[in-house]
Scaffold this motif. Structure first.
Motif, mmCIF file in Angstrom:
data_model
loop_
_atom_site.group_PDB
_atom_site.id
_atom_site.type_symbol
_atom_site.label_atom_id
_atom_site.label_comp_id
_atom_site.label_asym_id
_atom_site.label_seq_id
_atom_site.Cartn_x
_atom_site.Cartn_y
_atom_site.Cartn_z
ATOM 1 N N ILE A 94 38.518 38.365 29.409
ATOM 2 C CA ILE A 94 37.450 38.468 30.234
ATOM 3 C C ILE A 94 37.922 37.707 31.693
ATOM 4 O O ILE A 94 38.714 36.587 31.588
ATOM 5 N N THR A 95 37.564 38.255 32.733
ATOM 6 C CA THR A 95 38.149 37.647 34.148
ATOM 7 C C THR A 95 36.868 37.700 34.963
ATOM 8 O O THR A 95 35.746 38.149 34.620
ATOM 9 N N ASP A 96 36.888 36.950 36.086
ATOM 10 C CA ASP A 96 35.811 37.044 37.031
ATOM 11 C C ASP A 96 35.610 38.361 38.018
ATOM 12 O O ASP A 96 36.555 39.140 37.937
ATOM 13 N N MET A 97 34.638 38.545 38.503
ATOM 14 C CA MET A 97 34.131 39.692 39.430
ATOM 15 C C MET A 97 34.868 39.610 40.502
ATOM 16 O O MET A 97 34.431 39.048 41.604
ATOM 17 N N ASP A 98 36.148 40.320 40.583
ATOM 18 C CA ASP A 98 36.850 40.237 41.907
ATOM 19 C C ASP A 98 36.653 41.493 42.513
ATOM 20 O O ASP A 98 36.900 42.695 42.071
ATOM 21 N N ASP A 99 35.934 41.539 43.592
ATOM 22 C CA ASP A 99 35.652 42.714 44.453
ATOM 23 C C ASP A 99 36.510 43.373 45.033
ATOM 24 O O ASP A 99 36.404 44.504 45.360
ATOM 25 N N ARG A 100 37.578 42.841 45.080
ATOM 26 C CA ARG A 100 39.001 43.621 45.962
ATOM 27 C C ARG A 100 39.468 44.901 45.052
ATOM 28 O O ARG A 100 39.843 45.786 45.805
ATOM 29 N N TRP A 101 38.928 44.746 43.748
ATOM 30 C CA TRP A 101 39.523 45.916 42.920
ATOM 31 C C TRP A 101 38.359 46.900 42.833
ATOM 32 O O TRP A 101 38.814 48.090 42.105
ATOM 33 N N LEU A 102 37.198 46.738 43.392
ATOM 34 C CA LEU A 102 36.289 47.904 43.346
ATOM 35 C C LEU A 102 36.426 49.017 44.169
ATOM 36 O O LEU A 102 36.881 48.478 45.263
#
Length: 388
Positions: free
Chosen positions: A139-147
């Motif tokens: 589980i990791t944080d919602m890192d929006d760079r990879w969207l």
């Protein structure tokens, strides 16, 4: 939910081995090599069209071990459950699990289960993930760079909004082990059954786990190859480390995994990245690059690239996607020779392979590479059929 288009390097990137430059741009899914094969005349040709058609009832069996009618039959049957999910939204331009997230089959419960301890809840989610059949869960944080900057409307392959519900805070990453004996037969249509089986497995597992979370009263969007790049999330979730062959190397299964993910608002503790020593090993190993028939894999150190089918502004090992997929189209099946020959492609339930792994992650990695010199040879697909 809309997200900013650009972000700099973040504080926790170094621990994950992620090197983002000032030229970073979020990836547009329309430029994925598989999607380009439908709209970009530089990629699309009769062979690529035949490649996609072969996964239905239009495969053309041929002479050659691993490409018989029953080889294609097993491969295509293995994809069935994934196909049923991905095709149900075709009329509205949504190929669920590939060019669009998987639609919710259940609503979010009106009553929300209180979560006082995100660490305990993370442990519960991992237990439920394994109950449904996942081999790994991080589980990791919602890192929006990879969207993806945009997703794809499959009716005309135009850009479409890549939206998620408001309030997503975590990404649950699931790993699904590919069959070791089938992987050993790459390249072959038979080996493609190892890929298809896990896509069908992950479709079921990711939908069930997301439904469980929604029943607790929280948003949960099930995702396979859609919505965002799963490899950075898997690395940040501590499941493994990025390798020269473009795969995530895990200490449990090496590169022999498919990954899926769930975006969720459920309060969860996050796992830290686990630098293992893969990058140092890959810096002295080029077995995947040497074995690639079309030389699509890189030599030398990680670099940024201008390849339209790769993310811009990330310094990493990057393949020539057009060469790679061109070979797939020629085969009428996927190729994972780079997975088969990888020194980490081992059964780590065996003590001698665990001992090798320790050596590979130590200053004696050159000895580990030397010990691997005769491994990774192709198994004849006919032998797989004859095995008990």
């Amino acid at each position: 939910m809309s997200y900013p288009s650009n972000h700099p390097q973040r504080a926790d990137d170094a621990a994950a081995g992620i090197d983002v430059t000032d030229e970073f741009e979020r990836f547009n899914q329309r430029n994925d090599i598989f999607t380009r094969a439908f709209w970009d005349e530089r990629i699309r040709n009769k062979q690529t069209d035949a490649f996609f058609a072969s996964y239905r009832m239009e495969a053309t069996p041929r002479r050659g071990d691993g490409f018989t009618q029953r080889d294609f039959a097993l491969r295509n049957a293995s994809w069935l459950i994934s196909d049923l999910i991905s095709e149900r939204g075709g009329e509205i331009g949504k190929r669920e699990g590939f060019q669009a997230p998987i639609d919710n089959d259940t609503p979010v419960a009106l009553t929300q289960q209180p979560v006082d301890d995100p660490t305990a809840m993370a442990k519960e989610i991992k237990r439920i993930a394994k109950f449904f059949g996942a081999d790994l869960c991080g589980i990791t944080d919602m890192d929006d760079r990879w969207l993806y900057a945009t997703r794809v409307d499959t009716r005309d392959f135009s850009d479409a909004p890549n939206d998620l519900p408001v309030g997503m805070t975590s990404v649950i990453v699931l790993g699904h082990q590919m069959d070791e004996d089938l992987v050993a037969t790459y390249p072959s249509a038979l080996a493609g059954a190892a890929t298809g089986r896990e896509y069908s497995h992950e479709a079921s597992i990711v939908m069930q786990l997301a439904a469980y979370i929604r029943n607790l009263g929280y948003e949960a969007t099930a995702s396979m190859n859609d919505t965002g790049l799963v490899i950075p999330y898997a690395i940040k979730a501590g499941l493994g480390e990025y390798a020269r062959n473009q795969m995530v190397i895990t200490p449990e299964y090496g590169p022999r995994l498919r990954f899926s993910k769930i975006f969720t608002s459920l309060p969860l503790a996050h796992d830290p990245p686990r630098p293992l020593g893969v990058r140092a090993f890959c810096s002295i190993c080029t077995k995947c690059s040497d074995a690639c028939p079309v030389k699509a894999l890189p030599y030398g150190p990680p670099e940024t690239t201008e390849d339209p089918s790769a993310i811009k502004g990330v310094r990493k090992w990057t393949s020539d996607a057009a060469k790679c997929f061109g070979f797939w189209a020629k085969l009428s099946s996927d190729c994972a020779i780079c997975m088969r020959v990888c020194p980490f492609n081992r059964d780590f339930t065996r003590w001698r392979h665990r001992l090798w792994l320790k050596l590979a992650f130590s200053p004696f990695r050159k000895v580990a590479l030397w010990l691997d010199r005769n491994r990774g040879k192709r198994t004849k697909p006919a032998d797989w059929w004859q095995s008990s």
